[in-house]
Design a protein around this motif. Structure first.
Motif, short mmCIF file in Angstrom:
data_model
loop_
_atom_site.label_atom_id
_atom_site.label_comp_id
_atom_site.label_asym_id
_atom_site.label_seq_id
_atom_site.Cartn_x
_atom_site.Cartn_y
_atom_site.Cartn_z
N MET A 1 0.85 -1.19 0.00
CA MET A 1 0.00 0.00 0.00
C MET A 1 0.88 1.24 0.00
O MET A 1 2.09 1.17 0.23
CB MET A 1 -0.93 0.02 1.22
CG MET A 1 -0.26 0.30 2.55
SD MET A 1 -1.43 0.40 3.92
CE MET A 1 -1.85 -1.32 4.12
N ARG A 2 0.25 2.37 -0.26
CA ARG A 2 0.92 3.66 -0.11
C ARG A 2 0.30 4.35 1.11
O ARG A 2 -0.93 4.37 1.27
CB ARG A 2 0.76 4.52 -1.36
CG ARG A 2 1.65 5.77 -1.36
CD ARG A 2 1.76 6.38 -2.75
NE ARG A 2 2.61 7.58 -2.74
CZ ARG A 2 3.93 7.56 -2.82
NH1 ARG A 2 4.57 6.39 -2.89
NH2 ARG A 2 4.63 8.67 -2.81
N ASP B 1 -3.56 8.71 5.66
CA ASP B 1 -4.36 8.25 4.54
C ASP B 1 -3.66 7.05 3.91
O ASP B 1 -2.41 6.97 3.93
CB ASP B 1 -4.52 9.35 3.49
CG ASP B 1 -5.29 10.55 4.02
OD1 ASP B 1 -6.52 10.52 3.97
OD2 ASP B 1 -4.64 11.51 4.50
N THR B 2 -4.43 6.13 3.35
CA THR B 2 -3.86 4.96 2.70
C THR B 2 -4.43 4.82 1.30
O THR B 2 -5.55 5.27 1.00
CB THR B 2 -4.13 3.68 3.50
OG1 THR B 2 -5.54 3.40 3.50
CG2 THR B 2 -3.63 3.81 4.93
N SER B 3 -3.65 4.16 0.45
CA SER B 3 -4.06 3.95 -0.94
C SER B 3 -3.64 2.56 -1.38
O SER B 3 -2.50 2.14 -1.13
CB SER B 3 -3.42 5.00 -1.86
OG SER B 3 -3.69 4.72 -3.22
N GLY B 4 -4.54 1.85 -2.04
CA GLY B 4 -4.22 0.54 -2.60
C GLY B 4 -3.92 0.57 -4.07
O GLY B 4 -3.65 -0.48 -4.67
N LYS C 1 -3.54 6.88 -6.50
CA LYS C 1 -4.58 7.45 -7.36
C LYS C 1 -5.81 7.84 -6.55
O LYS C 1 -6.48 8.83 -6.83
CB LYS C 1 -4.96 6.46 -8.47
CG LYS C 1 -3.82 6.16 -9.44
CD LYS C 1 -4.25 5.12 -10.46
CE LYS C 1 -3.10 4.78 -11.40
NZ LYS C 1 -3.49 3.72 -12.38
N SER C 2 -6.14 7.03 -5.56
CA SER C 2 -7.26 7.34 -4.67
C SER C 2 -6.82 7.06 -3.24
O SER C 2 -5.99 6.18 -2.99
CB SER C 2 -8.49 6.49 -5.03
OG SER C 2 -8.21 5.11 -4.91
#
Length: 506
Positions: free
Chosen positions: A438-439, A452-455, A459-460
């Motif tokens: 993840m980011r 915040d996390t993004s998979g 991008k989202s």
């Protein structure tokens, strides 16, 4: 105007790498701090047209990063002088004598002591540390007397003689100076005579000392002066003491002290010292530059006021590109400039490597408190950093805001669950929908921290439902004289891979 620096708004710093603060306003003036973020106890060396500085690095290694300037306003890092962990590094002394560079390093360890390292080039390589066996003092200052003898002046008004090569002591410490005492009703942390720095001008040696305590009440720390025609004394206290002191908590800079007098490129004089930014003990002690004028009877006076407004730059000299980017593509491992380990083992550097855009960190311990996280120095009151993280089975990794091993916060994850780091402990463990990759984004907006996390690589984003308020993550709460630092960690088994670390001041 320096390359890549954005124009300044009136009375505000310009912006450089990662939107970080740049002190040179591009119009012949500058705004403090000249080195933002934690750069405490500055040790300054003038070497021809060049200036070098280094700072207390405490438990971060590689330590004692050398910085370079040619105008006292813009600074760029050269690299670390101290590689091996010898303890918590306090206020050092940087000197050059007979063509060789020396760094005298006090450490808090078991036992405490003062070490010396040396190099024939400021870039190194630096020698292994030599123990001078001085367990009862801190804050050395190297000075050469009028007869050529070498001395270390020490905390508490003491000194000890050095051998001709500067690598051992001769005899035992002796008391030579009783510092000026401030009025008993002033609000301070403690008397704490420390940080002696000696400058020579004309027939006088000037002894600059810090008293009042390094932190504690904002009005405590201050700069005092004494002088003597001989390095052997007697020392006459300045009738204008203190030269610098925060007098009101409304001032921009708190706890100003630990000063060095230095001659500027055109022969004018300046003082470099540290201070806390009002309301931001979490950023540590930042380096400040103050103009000096000399009175008719030969005493220094610092004329920058509370340092809240732009000042004329030192005359002469040439700017260098200021600071460094904290964002990292990991094409190489910038250990010792951009990154350092917290309390590393002797072979800690072998845990991490960077190549082809990937930083790989072998897991250690179980959580940030025992994993020797990899840290950088934030220089802004509001900032955001993010990184893509991929883990092996059995690994827990993430991003942290780290003061020390008992006070940190952040967000990590393993293959199935998040781990929330709060107050220096591991707390909530909600389900992780992203799996092993993840980011993560961490935002510290003037002490308010969100995650915040993004998979999908950024991008989202999804806001994590636990935030923090971190204004108390500092020395006056926890001790240690440190700062709250962004970082990366990997615990458990296996390794974590980090990609595309980005930092931006807000």
């Amino acid at each position: 105007m320096l390359p890549g620096a954005a124009p300044a708004r009136l009375g505000q710093p310009r912006r450089g790498y990662d939107n970080q603060r740049v002190p040179d306003l591009g119009n012949g003036r500058f705004i403090n701090p000249v080195l933002a973020g934690d750069h405490p106890d500055p040790a300054i060396l003038k070497d021809g047209a060049d200036y070098y500085a280094t700072f207390s690095s405490f438990d971060s290694y590689p330590g004692c990063i050398i910085w370079h300037s040619r105008d006292l306003v813009s600074w760029q890092p050269i690299g670390p002088a101290l590689i091996r962990n010898i303890g918590s590094v306090w206020a050092v002394s940087l000197a050059k004598h007979t063509g060789r560079y020396f760094l005298y390093i006090p450490v808090k360890s078991k036992p405490n002591s003062i070490f010396v390292i040396y190099a024939d080039r400021i870039e190194g390589p630096w020698s292994d540390p030599i123990d001078l066996t001085l367990p009862h003092h801190i804050d050395p200052c190297h000075v050469v007397g009028e007869d050529g003898a070498r001395w270390l002046f020490l905390s508490g008004g003491d000194r000890v003689r050095l051998s001709a090569d500067g690598l051992s002591t001769v005899g035992v410490p002796e008391h030579v100076y009783d510092p000026w005492r401030y009025p008993s009703d002033w609000v301070v942390e403690s008397f704490s005579a420390e940080g002696p720095k000696i400058a020579q001008r004309g027939e006088w040696f000037y002894l600059i000392t810090a008293v009042g305590g390094t932190a504690g009440p904002p009005t405590g720390h201050m700069v005092i002066a004494a002088r003597s025609r001989s390095i052997n004394g007697p020392w006459e206290n300045c009738p204008h003491n203190p030269l610098v002191r925060t007098r009101d908590t409304a001032e921009r800079w708190w706890s100003r002290g630990h000063a060095s007098l230095i001659e500027g490129p055109a022969g004018d004089w300046w003082a470099l010292y540290h201070g806390y930014e009002n309301g931001y003990w979490t950023l540590g002690r930042q380096m400040l530059l103050d103009p000096v004028r000399w009175t008719g009877d030969g005493w220094p006076q610092m004329t920058g006021g509370d340092l809240s407004t732009p000042l004329a730059k030192p005359k002469g000299g040439q700017p260098v590109p200021h600071g460094m980017p904290l964002s990292d593509r990991f094409d190489r491992f910038a250990l010792g400039t951009r990154w350092s380990f917290y309390r590393p083992d002797a072979e800690e550097h072998r845990r991490a490597s960077a190549t082809n855009g990937v930083l790989t960190i072998a897991a250690k311990g179980t959580a940030p408190f025992n994993s020797s996280p990899l840290l950088t120095i934030a220089a802004d009151t509001a900032y955001r950093f993010e990184c893509s993280v991929e883990i092996d089975p059995g690994t827990t990794a993430g991003l942290v805001l780290f003061y020390d091993d008992r006070l940190y916060c952040g967000l990590g994850f393993d293959a199935t669950r998040f781990v929330t780091h709060q107050y220096g402990a591991e707390r909530g463990r909600p389900a992780n929908p992203h799996g092993t990759s993840m980011r993560i984004r961490v935002t510290n907006d003037r002490h308010i921290v969100t995650y915040d996390t993004s998979g999908d690589g950024g991008k989202s984003w999804t806001r994590f439902d636990r935030g923090m308020e971190v204004s108390g993550y500092h020395h006056n709460v926890r001790g240690g004289f440190l700062m709250l630092r962004p970082g990366l960690y990997a615990g458990g088994a296996g390794s974590a891979r980090f990609r595309d670390f980005t930092y931006r001041a807000l």
